[in-house]
Scaffold this active site. Sequence first.
Site, mmCIF file in Angstrom:
data_model
loop_
_atom_site.group_PDB
_atom_site.id
_atom_site.type_symbol
_atom_site.label_atom_id
_atom_site.label_comp_id
_atom_site.label_asym_id
_atom_site.label_seq_id
_atom_site.Cartn_x
_atom_site.Cartn_y
_atom_site.Cartn_z
ATOM 1 N N LYS A 13 32.781 8.168 -19.643
ATOM 2 C CA LYS A 13 32.263 7.865 -20.989
ATOM 3 C C LYS A 13 32.207 6.367 -21.220
ATOM 4 O O LYS A 13 32.962 5.586 -20.621
ATOM 5 C CB LYS A 13 33.105 8.528 -22.082
ATOM 6 C CG LYS A 13 34.586 8.124 -22.168
ATOM 7 C CD LYS A 13 34.865 6.834 -22.920
ATOM 8 C CE LYS A 13 36.325 6.427 -22.867
ATOM 9 N NZ LYS A 13 36.579 5.034 -23.164
ATOM 10 N N ASP A 146 40.877 11.693 -24.854
ATOM 11 C CA ASP A 146 39.507 11.621 -24.329
ATOM 12 C C ASP A 146 39.094 12.882 -23.576
ATOM 13 O O ASP A 146 37.937 12.998 -23.158
ATOM 14 C CB ASP A 146 39.369 10.425 -23.366
ATOM 15 C CG ASP A 146 39.432 9.083 -24.091
ATOM 16 O OD1 ASP A 146 39.223 9.052 -25.319
ATOM 17 O OD2 ASP A 146 39.691 8.064 -23.415
HETATM 18 P P1 ATP Z 1 42.404 5.749 -20.673
HETATM 19 O O1 ATP Z 1 41.776 7.130 -20.573
HETATM 20 O O2 ATP Z 1 43.880 5.765 -20.869
HETATM 21 O O3 ATP Z 1 41.649 4.813 -21.550
HETATM 22 P P2 ATP Z 1 41.163 4.531 -18.429
HETATM 23 O O4 ATP Z 1 39.875 5.187 -18.729
HETATM 24 O O5 ATP Z 1 41.202 3.048 -18.575
HETATM 25 O O6 ATP Z 1 42.328 5.162 -19.231
HETATM 26 P P3 ATP Z 1 41.905 6.159 -16.155
HETATM 27 O O7 ATP Z 1 41.178 5.997 -14.856
HETATM 28 O O8 ATP Z 1 41.693 7.394 -16.926
HETATM 29 O O9 ATP Z 1 41.619 4.857 -16.979
HETATM 30 O O10 ATP Z 1 43.459 6.007 -15.774
HETATM 31 C C1 ATP Z 1 44.479 5.523 -16.569
HETATM 32 C C2 ATP Z 1 45.793 5.746 -15.812
HETATM 33 O O11 ATP Z 1 46.039 7.167 -15.769
HETATM 34 C C3 ATP Z 1 45.751 5.324 -14.339
HETATM 35 O O12 ATP Z 1 46.216 4.017 -14.196
HETATM 36 C C4 ATP Z 1 46.650 6.332 -13.652
HETATM 37 O O13 ATP Z 1 47.956 5.834 -13.512
HETATM 38 C C5 ATP Z 1 46.744 7.529 -14.584
HETATM 39 N N1 ATP Z 1 46.118 8.770 -14.054
HETATM 40 C C6 ATP Z 1 46.632 9.998 -14.097
HETATM 41 N N2 ATP Z 1 45.804 10.909 -13.552
HETATM 42 C C7 ATP Z 1 44.709 10.246 -13.155
HETATM 43 C C8 ATP Z 1 43.509 10.644 -12.540
HETATM 44 N N3 ATP Z 1 43.238 11.903 -12.202
HETATM 45 N N4 ATP Z 1 42.593 9.690 -12.302
HETATM 46 C C9 ATP Z 1 42.843 8.398 -12.669
HETATM 47 N N5 ATP Z 1 43.978 7.974 -13.222
HETATM 48 C C10 ATP Z 1 44.916 8.888 -13.490
#
Ligand code: ATP
Length: 306
Positions: A13, A146
């Site tokens: 997103k 999200d």
């Molecule tokens: P948020 O949804 O918190 O805004 P983001 O979009 O910046 O996060 P994501 O890639 O969703 O980033 O990952 C945030 C953190 O979640 C990662 O640093 C990781 O430690 C943890 N995490 C847990 N499960 C997953 C997954 N399946 N994929 C990515 N990260 C994960």
Amino acid sequence: MTAAAVTARAPAKINLSLRVGPLRPDGYHTLATVFHAVHLDDQVTVTPVDGDAVTVAVSDEHGDPVPGVPVDESNLAVRAALRLREAAGLSGAGVHLAVRKVIPVAGGMAGGSADAAASLVACAELWDTGSSREHLASLAAMLGADVPFALRGGCAVGTGRGEHLEPLSMRAALHWVLAWSDTGLSTPSVFGALDRLRAGRPVPPPQIDQRLVTALERGLVGAVGMLVDNDLEEAALDLRPELATTLAAGRQAGARVGLVSGSGPTLVFLVDAQRASRVARAVAREPGVAGVRHVTGPAPGAALVA
Ligand code: ATP
């Protein structure tokens, strides 16, 4: 009949508007946001295994390991499978999840939430739980703010922490150039930086600009470009000042607008299709940019892959 392996995909997103209200007593912020799913998918393939373990392996689109993603029960795809299994009252039902990650990790594009949504859809099919979309959405809301949007996709206004969704019907396809960084940003650190920057300033309850909603519904791409915004951008740029140079490079190369995606550090540039490759080449040259991609939105929510 139960399939041997089931694959589902779910989209990344972008927040076309992200307005952040005051810090709540529970440590979260009230948000008003416009979510927009783009055609950049993670996939989760689930395979039944003996026993009751839920295991996960994570690789990128070339099959290489992906640093920064947990491979234990804190992985959001695993948490989703466990939550569904418990809700369905299944015993045994061990499963292995193979996550194919394309969405940048800790990039502000909710990749972990996409994996959770894909895991819910794939496991529901594998276990033949007969779960309605509404039931999956209620489990999604327990997994993270999200996750409901990753399940639904399209374009939607999100309120609360982002989990209350009001879908928008969008006329136009939007073209985006994404530029992701070689190092992620932790979402709590960006919110923390925003609170520090705002100290002493009054923070009103967040509200979505209805002009943006109208522009999206009418397919007015020019107006959309003028109305996108992100309250977290100031904080992300404070933590990563070099992102400002990349934003300027994209705008100079012809993007209508560039902004930080969610909590960053991924940058998103709204472009006319014919300018996409020029903008992509320009931002790819900037220091700290690990990858660029031209994608469109809106994209559908989590779904089985045939
Ligand atoms: P948020 O949804 O918190 O805004 P983001 O979009 O910046 O996060 P994501 O890639 O969703 O980033 O990952 C945030 C953190 O979640 C990662 O640093 C990781 O430690 C943890 N995490 C847990 N499960 C997953 C997954 N399946 N994929 C990515 N990260 C994960």
